[in-house]
Design a protein around this motif. Structure first.
Motif, PDB file in Angstrom:
ATOM      1  N   ARG A 178       0.830  -1.204   0.000  1.00 17.16           N
ATOM      2  CA  ARG A 178       0.000   0.000   0.000  1.00 17.16           C
ATOM      3  C   ARG A 178       0.868   1.259   0.000  1.00 17.16           C
ATOM      4  O   ARG A 178       1.697   1.451   0.894  1.00 17.16           O
ATOM      5  CB  ARG A 178      -0.908  -0.013   1.228  1.00 17.16           C
ATOM      6  N   LEU A 179       0.672   2.098  -0.986  1.00 17.97           N
ATOM      7  CA  LEU A 179       1.419   3.351  -1.054  1.00 17.97           C
ATOM      8  C   LEU A 179       0.893   4.324  -0.009  1.00 17.97           C
ATOM      9  O   LEU A 179      -0.297   4.613   0.053  1.00 17.97           O
ATOM     10  CB  LEU A 179       1.280   3.971  -2.451  1.00 17.97           C
ATOM     11  N   LEU A 180       1.810   4.846   0.830  1.00 18.67           N
ATOM     12  CA  LEU A 180       1.410   5.782   1.869  1.00 18.67           C
ATOM     13  C   LEU A 180       1.927   7.196   1.638  1.00 18.67           C
ATOM     14  O   LEU A 180       1.255   8.161   1.999  1.00 18.67           O
ATOM     15  CB  LEU A 180       1.900   5.301   3.250  1.00 18.67           C
ATOM     16  N   SER A 181       3.122   7.317   1.062  1.00 14.72           N
ATOM     17  CA  SER A 181       3.707   8.652   0.937  1.00 14.72           C
ATOM     18  C   SER A 181       4.609   8.752  -0.280  1.00 14.72           C
ATOM     19  O   SER A 181       5.235   7.775  -0.699  1.00 14.72           O
ATOM     20  CB  SER A 181       4.525   9.006   2.188  1.00 14.72           C
ATOM     21  N   VAL A 182       4.660   9.972  -0.821  1.00 15.59           N
ATOM     22  CA  VAL A 182       5.572  10.334  -1.900  1.00 15.59           C
ATOM     23  C   VAL A 182       6.434  11.472  -1.359  1.00 15.59           C
ATOM     24  O   VAL A 182       5.907  12.481  -0.898  1.00 15.59           O
ATOM     25  CB  VAL A 182       4.793  10.776  -3.154  1.00 15.59           C
ATOM     26  N   ILE A 183       7.768  11.294  -1.392  1.00 13.25           N
ATOM     27  CA  ILE A 183       8.658  12.223  -0.695  1.00 13.25           C
ATOM     28  C   ILE A 183       9.732  12.750  -1.640  1.00 13.25           C
ATOM     29  O   ILE A 183      10.727  12.057  -1.905  1.00 13.25           O
ATOM     30  CB  ILE A 183       9.327  11.532   0.511  1.00 13.25           C
ATOM     31  N   PRO A 184       9.570  13.964  -2.181  1.00 12.98           N
ATOM     32  CA  PRO A 184      10.653  14.559  -2.969  1.00 12.98           C
ATOM     33  C   PRO A 184      11.790  14.990  -2.054  1.00 12.98           C
ATOM     34  O   PRO A 184      11.558  15.497  -0.951  1.00 12.98           O
ATOM     35  CB  PRO A 184       9.979  15.761  -3.638  1.00 12.98           C
TER      36      PRO A 184
END
Length: 207
Positions: A178-184
């Motif tokens: 499960r994708l929880l976060s996208v962090i640049p």
């Protein structure tokens, strides 16, 4: 910088310099992330580090596609706003995807008791305070603090998760993750302003 100063100086960064984040730096960030506590020591996380400009562009397109799917029927001005809000990571030299994998509770007797009451695994974890979600959250916080320590900046994004279907297909992620976060992540292109913190008496009760 002492630890308290490090905590106070961390800010969300949304614009980055083009400087490359090296393999060694990526490894250092993830090594810090995985020292976080996790429910039942499950280490229920997986990270994908996206550094190729072509792959970051593809990720941006996947998010735009997912946003349009999720918000289908909304006016174009709203869609454009959401797309801008969820794809600003495309100017970063590195984007890290944080996934939740399956957490196994360490005592099967607990699981059996919940199951006997008709409560499935997902509802059980929610009733226990969502230790699986908290575990990944702790790892992301470690990652962001290490980025600050290394002179990098990052932003903890959750809005792009509406495009999980498209993102996971792009990187061939197993459907049970499960994708929880996208962090640049990258070197900050600006100095963020200080934030106003709530007074201690408003957030703390000592009994």
């Amino acid at each position: 910088m002492n630890f308290q100063a490090l905590l106070a100086s961390r800010r969300s960064i949304r614009k980055f310099l083009p400087d490359i984040v090296t393999d060694a730096q990526i490894t250092q960030l993830i090594a810090a992330a995985v020292t976080a506590p996790s429910g039942c020591n499950s280490q229920c996380w997986r990270f994908i580090a996206v550094r190729s400009p072509e792959q970051i562009k593809a990720l941006s397109h996947a998010v735009e596609k997912g946003v349009r799917r999720f918000y289908e029927g909304k006016e174009e001005s709203f869609l454009n706003g959401r797309i801008k809000q969820t794809t600003f990571f495309q100017n970063a030299p590195l984007v890290i995807l944080a996934y939740l994998t399956e957490m196994q509770y360490h005592d099967p007797r607990v699981t059996e008791c919940y199951s006997a009451k008709g409560i499935d695994r997902k509802a059980m974890l929610a009733a226990l305070g969502s230790p699986d979600l908290l575990s990944v959250g702790a790892a992301v916080e470690n990652l962001l603090l290490m980025a600050e320590h290394m002179g990098l900046g990052g932003c903890w994004m959750n809005d792009p998760v509406v495009a999980e279907q498209e993102i996971s297909a792009l990187f061939d992620v197993p459907p049970q993750h499960r994708l929880l976060s996208v962090i640049p992540i990258g070197k900050p292109a600006y100095t963020p302003r200080q934030k106003c913190m709530k007074p201690m008496e408003e957030i703390l009760t000592i009994v």
